[in-house]
Design a protein around this motif. Sequence first.
Motif, PDB file in Angstrom:
ATOM      1  N   UNK A  87      46.240  39.497  -5.470  1.00  0.00           N
ATOM      2  CA  UNK A  87      46.686  40.522  -4.534  1.00  0.00           C
ATOM      3  C   UNK A  87      48.211  40.576  -4.468  1.00  0.00           C
ATOM      4  N   UNK A  88      48.708  41.705  -3.977  1.00  0.00           N
ATOM      5  CA  UNK A  88      50.146  41.867  -3.766  1.00  0.00           C
ATOM      6  C   UNK A  88      50.380  43.015  -2.799  1.00  0.00           C
ATOM      7  N   UNK A  89      51.438  42.899  -2.052  1.00  0.00           N
ATOM      8  CA  UNK A  89      51.927  43.969  -1.190  1.00  0.00           C
ATOM      9  C   UNK A  89      53.220  44.446  -1.839  1.00  0.00           C
TER      10      UNK A  89
ATOM     11  N   UNK B 158      47.296  53.012  -2.121  1.00  0.00           N
ATOM     12  CA  UNK B 158      48.609  53.498  -1.705  1.00  0.00           C
ATOM     13  C   UNK B 158      48.544  53.957  -0.258  1.00  0.00           C
ATOM     14  N   UNK B 159      49.491  53.498   0.533  1.00  0.00           N
ATOM     15  CA  UNK B 159      49.625  53.928   1.914  1.00  0.00           C
ATOM     16  C   UNK B 159      51.080  54.332   2.117  1.00  0.00           C
ATOM     17  N   UNK B 160      51.336  55.641   2.099  1.00  0.00           N
ATOM     18  CA  UNK B 160      52.701  56.134   2.262  1.00  0.00           C
ATOM     19  C   UNK B 160      53.096  56.141   3.719  1.00  0.00           C
ATOM     20  N   UNK B 161      54.174  55.482   4.023  1.00  0.00           N
ATOM     21  CA  UNK B 161      54.690  55.460   5.384  1.00  0.00           C
ATOM     22  C   UNK B 161      55.863  56.431   5.469  1.00  0.00           C
TER      23      UNK B 161
ATOM     24  N   UNK C  43      51.783  47.778  10.168  1.00  0.00           N
ATOM     25  CA  UNK C  43      51.796  47.817   8.704  1.00  0.00           C
ATOM     26  C   UNK C  43      51.692  46.408   8.124  1.00  0.00           C
ATOM     27  N   UNK C  44      52.444  45.461   8.689  1.00  0.00           N
ATOM     28  CA  UNK C  44      52.395  44.080   8.198  1.00  0.00           C
ATOM     29  C   UNK C  44      51.022  43.453   8.374  1.00  0.00           C
ATOM     30  N   UNK C  45      50.369  43.734   9.506  1.00  0.00           N
ATOM     31  CA  UNK C  45      49.013  43.226   9.736  1.00  0.00           C
ATOM     32  C   UNK C  45      48.017  43.834   8.765  1.00  0.00           C
ATOM     33  N   UNK C  46      48.160  45.118   8.524  1.00  0.00           N
ATOM     34  CA  UNK C  46      47.287  45.801   7.559  1.00  0.00           C
ATOM     35  C   UNK C  46      47.512  45.256   6.154  1.00  0.00           C
TER      36      UNK C  46
ATOM     37  N   UNK D 248      45.799  41.925   5.837  1.00  0.00           N
ATOM     38  CA  UNK D 248      44.352  42.098   5.728  1.00  0.00           C
ATOM     39  C   UNK D 248      43.957  42.550   4.321  1.00  0.00           C
ATOM     40  N   UNK D 249      44.672  43.545   3.797  1.00  0.00           N
ATOM     41  CA  UNK D 249      44.313  44.091   2.482  1.00  0.00           C
ATOM     42  C   UNK D 249      44.620  43.111   1.355  1.00  0.00           C
ATOM     43  N   UNK D 250      45.751  42.402   1.439  1.00  0.00           N
ATOM     44  CA  UNK D 250      46.050  41.430   0.386  1.00  0.00           C
ATOM     45  C   UNK D 250      45.145  40.208   0.506  1.00  0.00           C
ATOM     46  N   UNK D 251      44.751  39.865   1.731  1.00  0.00           N
ATOM     47  CA  UNK D 251      43.805  38.772   1.916  1.00  0.00           C
ATOM     48  C   UNK D 251      42.448  39.125   1.293  1.00  0.00           C
ATOM     49  N   UNK D 252      42.138  40.420   1.279  1.00  0.00           N
ATOM     50  CA  UNK D 252      40.888  40.887   0.673  1.00  0.00           C
ATOM     51  C   UNK D 252      41.009  41.014  -0.847  1.00  0.00           C
TER      52      UNK D 252
END
Length: 178
Positions: free
Chosen positions: A30-32, A63-66, A91-94, A97-101
Amino acid sequence: MNQQIKKRDYSWERSQITPPLRAGKYQHKSAFIIITGKIETGKQRIAKALEEALFNLGKNVYFLGISNRLVLASQDSKDKTLGKYDALVQLGGLAHLMTDAGLILITSITDIDQYELAMLKKLNNPNRTLVICVGEDNRFTTESIDLALVENEESEIAVKKIVDLLVKAVVLDLEYEI
């Protein structure tokens, strides 16, 4: 923020599916990936092209565009600083969660500074965060940026550079592979 992270890490109950198991199943870790820069530097276009390229390589990517929405969210708040802080914490919490998944999360974000970038990295910890800066932006230290791209760089060239960075991370960091 430290209390939030401690509470999150303490209260989360993990399953038997570990990050290495997910990486083996997904054929990548995973990566952010944070693509940042000033307004209208091409960062969102590059982020979307990166998502498509990684997806076509069979990677689990989102992709999540902020971008400007974060700025607008902070303007709608009675306390602009608090509104932006809350949006970044979300955003950091999300991202965590996504990288943990086991996913690769890509975001493009405008108008953040060194402190806010460090906050996002801390919230995603211990998962990997890579930072790509598009255009000249004096708000970041050179150590906090993994790759600098020129403003409005052609998508194909930018994506190749970012994918090369991910491959380079494989060689230099045995804990990371793409």
